[in-house]
Design an enzyme around this catalytic site. Sequence first.
Site, PDB file in Angstrom:
ATOM      1  N   SER A  80       0.729  -1.292   0.165  1.00 39.96           N
ATOM      2  CA  SER A  80       0.059   0.035  -0.024  1.00 39.96           C
ATOM      3  C   SER A  80       0.776   1.306   0.061  1.00 39.96           C
ATOM      4  CB  SER A  80      -0.882   0.019   1.258  1.00 39.96           C
ATOM      5  OG  SER A  80       0.040   0.301   2.375  1.00 39.96           O
ATOM      6  N   LYS A  81       0.118   2.402  -0.223  1.00 39.96           N
ATOM      7  CA  LYS A  81       0.767   3.845  -0.279  1.00 39.96           C
ATOM      8  C   LYS A  81       1.611   3.948   1.115  1.00 39.96           C
ATOM      9  CE  LYS A  81      -1.797   7.556   0.055  1.00 39.96           C
ATOM     10  NZ  LYS A  81      -0.876   8.349   0.828  1.00 39.96           N
ATOM     11  N   ARG A  82       0.839   3.490   2.029  1.00 43.50           N
ATOM     12  CA  ARG A  82       1.349   3.612   3.459  1.00 43.50           C
ATOM     13  C   ARG A  82       2.724   2.905   3.767  1.00 43.50           C
ATOM     14  NH1 ARG A  82      -2.718   1.657   6.736  1.00 43.50           N
ATOM     15  NH2 ARG A  82      -4.257   2.460   4.993  1.00 43.50           N
ATOM     16  N   GLY A 135       4.972   2.486   1.536  1.00 45.05           N
ATOM     17  CA  GLY A 135       5.860   3.158   0.916  1.00 45.05           C
ATOM     18  C   GLY A 135       6.302   4.339   1.743  1.00 45.05           C
ATOM     19  N   ASP A 136       5.417   5.045   2.564  1.00 42.80           N
ATOM     20  CA  ASP A 136       5.637   6.253   3.532  1.00 42.80           C
ATOM     21  C   ASP A 136       6.440   5.470   4.545  1.00 42.80           C
ATOM     22  OD1 ASP A 136       4.015   7.674   1.860  1.00 42.80           O
ATOM     23  OD2 ASP A 136       2.278   7.497   2.949  1.00 42.80           O
TER      24      ASP A 136
END
Length: 505
Positions: free
Chosen positions: A260-262, A264-265
């Site tokens: 998920s995008k999270r 990556g963060d």
Amino acid sequence: MSKKPRVRFAPSPTGGLHLGGVRTVLFNYLFAKHFGGDFIVRIEDTDQTRFVEGAEDYIFETLAWCGLEPDESPKHGGPFAPYRQSERKAIYREYAEKLVAQGYAYYAFDTAEELDAKRKEVPNFQYNQISRAALKNSLTLLEAEVKSLLDAGTKHVIRIKMPANEEVKFTDMIRGEVSFNSDQVDDKVLLKADGMPTYHLAVVVDDHLMQITHAFRGEEWLPSAPVHILLWQYLFGLENMPEWAHLPLILKPDGNGKLSKRDGDRLGFPVFAMDWTDPKTGEKTTGFKEHGFLPEAFVNMLAMLGWNDGTDNEIFSLAELVEKFSMERVHKSGAKFDYEKAKWYNSEWIKKLPVSSYRLQVTGMLAASGINIDDNKKLETVLELIKDRCTLLTDFVQQSSFFFKAPETIDIAAIQPKWNEQKNMFFLELIRAFELMQSWDHEALENELKELAAANQLKPGELMLPLRIMLVGGKFGPHVFNIAEILGREETIKRIQHTLQLLTK
Ligand code: GLU
């Protein structure tokens, strides 16, 4: 393949494009182009509550960056236009009504409040074969009641009437036979109260009208497949239904669930193709492009997340992928994302491509760091010299800035411990020798330094590091004489003198 394939990528424009989405595009594209077919982009924007300004443009910019240009789309036009579902609203009602007339769907008049109350009362409430019998719909109301409600313009939706205990089967190009029991699926809304179709109805109607032959999409759509298969059966007798392929997920680096995008963060790598700023919250998510990835590397890396050509070869251009792609070699299980591997693809492509293909992007990055390039030839020479040391395009900034601008700081501390008067004298002599040199090229420079070192009983190795730091500011960069050659006589001497002054302070 008897007929040329027509495939479609059907995004809902709700935000930035996750790398899984781009991989779906890529597999669509590779399959279509391998067989000389067409790649269509259809914008599925029927859920107006999820409309996001700029998201559609972003999708087309991403595809252009990757070199995956559609043959037909709202932007490119085509014989089946419009390609934006919100502009096709009038088409869908007819199909929904036909389903009602044939007994495969029904009107449901329950208000949002009534359904909310149900959800509070019944945990995990679903509008399905059991609950529908006690709700307000054309299956429970009398025909006359339904007619008068419709005549009065009462708000309603149209729902599919899931059949009881039916095996819904289809062959997936990746998974083989897939089967669902219809009892597990709820009565999905097909047409909403605002007259817009839901995704389920629109996807089937449009795949039919646009003569789609193969539908590739992410595995997360597998649970919706039985609804789509039944709609295909009811509306079109399954005739010319596309072949389905549900692509395996791209997994977190540890293999535990979908990336998920999270993630990556949290782990410090991009998940979106390009930078995306949410227009409502202002939240910015970084992309592969701005992280310094080349589109060739990004596309190559995505292709290898779930496919290989059966050999150990890992580097493929888009044209090679088109030539070699086959569905038989798409993996069934999810692919773990590995950022280090992604960077490896990029470094390989940096080495492989002519520097002219990424010169402009590096120029932009240098400009952002305050260095304006007016000599493109010099920039290309520099890029050629340092490309083996760069993994990301952003690395070129650090590795090349000193060619265009004298370093702001000099790592004097790295020179001082071994510095002495003899070396000071040597460099003063070197300046004089450099001033007198006939030809200014790296071989001549190296010879000059070596001869002078021998004459002074110094080891060239001991002189090269200080010289490097004088020219570059620190312990990095390519071969020091190549650096001096590109800097030119005047600048090289200036930098040596400047450091000598710092050392004698
Ligand atoms: N609109 C769906 C999405 O946003 C498309 C799914 C499909 O390809 O059928 O991903």
